[in-house]
Each structure stands twice: as structure tokens, then as C-alpha cells.
Design a protein around this motif. Structure first.
Motif, PDB file in Angstrom:
ATOM      1  N   GLU A   7       5.048 -13.480  98.784  1.00 36.18           N
ATOM      2  CA  GLU A   7       4.842 -13.624  97.464  1.00 36.18           C
ATOM      3  C   GLU A   7       3.477 -12.882  96.757  1.00 36.18           C
ATOM      4  N   PRO A   8       2.399 -13.124  97.402  1.00 29.31           N
ATOM      5  CA  PRO A   8       1.050 -12.356  97.063  1.00 29.31           C
ATOM      6  C   PRO A   8       1.234 -10.879  97.201  1.00 29.31           C
ATOM      7  N   PHE A   9       1.796 -10.342  98.073  1.00 26.48           N
ATOM      8  CA  PHE A   9       1.939  -8.983  98.588  1.00 26.48           C
ATOM      9  C   PHE A   9       3.101  -8.317  97.458  1.00 26.48           C
ATOM     10  N   ILE A  10       3.817  -9.093  97.231  1.00 23.92           N
ATOM     11  CA  ILE A  10       5.068  -8.695  95.969  1.00 23.92           C
ATOM     12  C   ILE A  10       4.393  -8.586  94.781  1.00 23.92           C
ATOM     13  N   GLU A  11       3.713  -9.524  94.251  1.00 25.29           N
ATOM     14  CA  GLU A  11       3.077  -9.522  92.917  1.00 25.29           C
ATOM     15  C   GLU A  11       2.024  -8.455  92.824  1.00 25.29           C
ATOM     16  N   MET A  12       1.047  -8.441  94.040  1.00 25.24           N
ATOM     17  CA  MET A  12       0.101  -7.305  93.989  1.00 25.24           C
ATOM     18  C   MET A  12       0.976  -5.667  94.012  1.00 25.24           C
ATOM     19  N   PHE A  13       2.068  -5.654  94.498  1.00 24.66           N
ATOM     20  CA  PHE A  13       2.760  -4.542  94.409  1.00 24.66           C
ATOM     21  C   PHE A  13       3.320  -4.065  93.329  1.00 24.66           C
ATOM     22  N   HIS A  14       3.557  -5.155  92.443  1.00 27.11           N
ATOM     23  CA  HIS A  14       4.269  -4.918  90.930  1.00 27.11           C
ATOM     24  C   HIS A  14       3.133  -4.288  90.099  1.00 27.11           C
ATOM     25  N   ILE A  18       2.916  -0.037  88.785  1.00 26.31           N
ATOM     26  CA  ILE A  18       2.512   0.424  87.234  1.00 26.31           C
ATOM     27  C   ILE A  18       1.529   1.449  87.211  1.00 26.31           C
ATOM     28  N   VAL A  19       0.504   1.044  88.037  1.00 21.64           N
ATOM     29  CA  VAL A  19      -0.731   2.082  88.000  1.00 21.64           C
ATOM     30  C   VAL A  19      -0.323   3.486  88.724  1.00 21.64           C
ATOM     31  N   LEU A  20       0.588   3.468  89.621  1.00 21.59           N
ATOM     32  CA  LEU A  20       1.097   4.650  90.346  1.00 21.59           C
ATOM     33  C   LEU A  20       2.046   5.368  89.677  1.00 21.59           C
ATOM     34  N   ILE A  21       2.988   4.725  88.931  1.00 21.27           N
ATOM     35  CA  ILE A  21       3.797   5.430  88.114  1.00 21.27           C
ATOM     36  C   ILE A  21       3.119   6.296  86.718  1.00 21.27           C
ATOM     37  N   ILE A  22       1.881   5.705  86.214  1.00 23.32           N
ATOM     38  CA  ILE A  22       1.036   6.450  85.431  1.00 23.32           C
ATOM     39  C   ILE A  22       0.455   7.729  86.081  1.00 23.32           C
ATOM     40  N   MET A  23      -0.107   7.292  87.241  1.00 22.42           N
ATOM     41  CA  MET A  23      -0.782   8.502  88.160  1.00 22.42           C
ATOM     42  C   MET A  23       0.168   9.527  88.525  1.00 22.42           C
ATOM     43  N   ILE A  24       1.317   9.199  88.835  1.00 22.11           N
ATOM     44  CA  ILE A  24       2.438  10.064  89.319  1.00 22.11           C
ATOM     45  C   ILE A  24       2.761  10.983  88.073  1.00 22.11           C
ATOM     46  N   PHE A  25       2.965  10.333  86.934  1.00 17.90           N
ATOM     47  CA  PHE A  25       3.191  11.202  85.701  1.00 17.90           C
ATOM     48  C   PHE A  25       2.416  12.159  85.364  1.00 17.90           C
ATOM     49  N   SER A  26       1.179  11.539  85.456  1.00 18.64           N
ATOM     50  CA  SER A  26      -0.030  12.446  85.203  1.00 18.64           C
ATOM     51  C   SER A  26      -0.038  13.732  85.944  1.00 18.64           C
ATOM     52  N   THR A  27       0.326  13.641  87.257  1.00 19.48           N
ATOM     53  CA  THR A  27       0.278  15.204  87.864  1.00 19.48           C
ATOM     54  C   THR A  27       0.996  16.122  87.305  1.00 19.48           C
ATOM     55  N   ARG A  28       1.984  15.851  86.535  1.00 19.85           N
ATOM     56  CA  ARG A  28       2.819  16.965  85.791  1.00 19.85           C
ATOM     57  C   ARG A  28       2.117  17.472  84.668  1.00 19.85           C
ATOM     58  N   VAL A  55      -6.497   4.872  83.197  1.00 15.80           N
ATOM     59  CA  VAL A  55      -5.890   4.165  84.420  1.00 15.80           C
ATOM     60  C   VAL A  55      -6.681   3.282  85.016  1.00 15.80           C
ATOM     61  N   GLY A  56      -7.969   3.517  85.025  1.00 12.57           N
ATOM     62  CA  GLY A  56      -9.253   2.821  85.420  1.00 12.57           C
ATOM     63  C   GLY A  56      -9.324   1.188  84.569  1.00 12.57           C
ATOM     64  N   ILE A  57      -9.135   1.536  83.231  1.00 12.23           N
ATOM     65  CA  ILE A  57      -9.174   0.161  82.454  1.00 12.23           C
ATOM     66  C   ILE A  57      -8.151  -0.482  82.633  1.00 12.23           C
ATOM     67  N   LYS A 187      -1.909  10.451  97.786  1.00 13.75           N
ATOM     68  CA  LYS A 187      -2.201  11.588  98.354  1.00 13.75           C
ATOM     69  C   LYS A 187      -0.879  12.516  98.940  1.00 13.75           C
ATOM     70  N   LEU A 188      -0.024  11.589  99.018  1.00 12.08           N
ATOM     71  CA  LEU A 188       1.507  12.605  99.310  1.00 12.08           C
ATOM     72  C   LEU A 188       1.844  13.055  98.207  1.00 12.08           C
ATOM     73  N   VAL A 189       1.590  12.440  97.136  1.00 12.95           N
ATOM     74  CA  VAL A 189       2.010  13.287  95.557  1.00 12.95           C
ATOM     75  C   VAL A 189       1.117  14.329  95.534  1.00 12.95           C
ATOM     76  N   ILE A 190      -0.220  14.121  95.648  1.00  6.59           N
ATOM     77  CA  ILE A 190      -1.071  15.186  95.294  1.00  6.59           C
ATOM     78  C   ILE A 190      -0.781  16.533  96.203  1.00  6.59           C
ATOM     79  N   ALA A 191      -0.300  16.158  97.616  1.00 10.40           N
ATOM     80  CA  ALA A 191      -0.132  17.307  98.607  1.00 10.40           C
ATOM     81  C   ALA A 191       1.241  18.153  98.096  1.00 10.40           C
ATOM     82  N   GLU A 192       2.168  17.178  97.572  1.00 14.87           N
ATOM     83  CA  GLU A 192       3.400  17.881  97.400  1.00 14.87           C
ATOM     84  C   GLU A 192       3.466  18.583  95.947  1.00 14.87           C
TER      85      GLU A 192
END
Length: 205
Positions: A7-14, A18-28, A55-57, A187-192
């Protein structure tokens, strides 16, 4: 029992998602692509700085209660900001995240705030040392793993053992897991993105 452990791992993955989705969209964004290409203007830097400040906030405010302690992906975001854009982006992101984390309070406010600030400087220094490039995937993962360990050590040093040890036992593994996974995925998103940018002809205008 399995659900209790995971459960702690799943909660943190949530939170990470959210943060990664914003970062990934920002690469566009054009400015982010310009930074990846290393052919950017001052306006591009400003846009990227705004993105990482937001994203930091968000990554500081989005916390999950793991047992009696709270955790987030603040350190990962600051590390990525520094290794992506150097001191100009990494240090302001670290300062904002540090201030917010400190005023959020709690027993770990000071050690977490200090380690966040150090993270910004370390990531920015590595960016410069590495020729203004993001570290390779394995190197990034190792650095993130080590720095989460440093943050836990800061908590142990700053607080009495009866307070620090239970906190570290609750948050260390989940925070390390999501931070390492997160920086690898970014890093994988940046490389792609870099590959696509390099394959795209530059508009002569």
C-alpha cells in the motif's frame, strides 16, 4: 498482509504519476525542446523555470501519509530540475520547495528542507560537471538512490532516535522506489524527445 506491505508503494506511485504526467506533457513545449536541444533563448529558460517551479510546488504539497509519517516526491523533482537546466532552474526550484517544506512544519521540516536545498546545488553542479547534459539512466538512478539515503540520514542526525527511526522505516523504501523509478522514466522521456528533436528539421525562420 501483501496489501499492507504494498500500500505505501502504491500510494506514492499515485503521487509520482501526477507529477510525471505534468513533466512529460511539458516536454512537448517548444521551450523545453529547445533546452533539450541546447539551442535555447532566455525566454526558453524562463518558461522552463516556470514549469519546474510549478512542478516543485506541486510535488512538495502533494503528500501521502505512510503510517504516522508523510512523504512526497519533492527531492526527485528538485534533482531532475537541476540536472535538466543547471543552477538557473535547479536552485530556484530547490529554494521554493525548501521554503514550502519548512513552513509545512512537522518534526522532519528542518532536515528535509536542508536536504532539499543541498539537492538543488548537487544536481546543478552535476549538470555543469557533465557538460550541461542529463546523466545517463543508470547514473541518474544511482544518484537518486544515494540522495534519498542522504535525506534519511539527515533525519536521523537531526532528530532523536525514538522519533527518527520510525519515520525512516516508514518512508525510506517507498520514497526511494518512486524517486528512482521517476527519474528513470523522466530520463527515458528526455532521451526519446531528444531523438525526435534531432530528427526534426529546424525552421529557418
Amino acid at each position: 498482509n501483501d496489501n499492507f506491505v504494498l500500500e505505501p508503494f502504491i500510494e506514492m506511485f499515485h503521487v509520482l504519476a501526477i507529477v510525471l504526467i505534468i513533466m512529460i506533457f511539458s516536454t512537448r513545449l517548444k521551450s523545453v525542446k529547445a533546452m533539450i536541444r541546447r539551442d535555447y533563448t532566455r525566454n526558453d529558460v524562463i518558461v522552463c523555470l516556470i514549469v519546474f517551479l510549478v512542478v516543485g510546488i506541486l510535488s512538495t504539497l502533494l503528500t501521502k501519509n505512510l503510517g504516522h509519517s508523510s512523504a512526497n516526491v519533492r527531492t526527485m523533482t528538485v534533482m531532475i530540475a537541476g540536472m535538466f537546466g543547471g543552477p538557473v532552474i535547479g536552485i530556484p526550484t530547490a529554494v521554493v520547495a525548501t521554503v514550502i517544506r519548512f513552513f509545512m512544519g512537522g518534526p522532519t521540516a528542518l532536515p528535509c528542507a536542508v536536504s532539499t536545498m543541498i539537492c538543488g546545488f548537487v544536481a546543478s553542479a552535476i549538470y555543469i560537471w557533465n557538460g550541461k547534459r542529463f546523466l545517463r539512466t543508470t547514473q541518474s538512478a544511482i544518484l537518486m538512490f544515494l540522495f534519498i539515503g542522504f535525506e534519511m540520514l539527515a533525519i536521523i542526525i537531526a532528530l532523536p532516535n525514538r522519533v527518527a527511526i520510525p519515520i525512516v522505516l516508514e518512508i525510506y523504501a517507498p520514497m526511494t522506489f518512486v524517486a528512482v523509478i521517476g527519474i528513470i522514466l523522466f530520463k527515458l522521456v528526455i532521451a526519446e524527445t531528444r531523438r525526435k528533436v534531432d530528427d526534426t528539421p529546424v525552421d529557418p525562420k
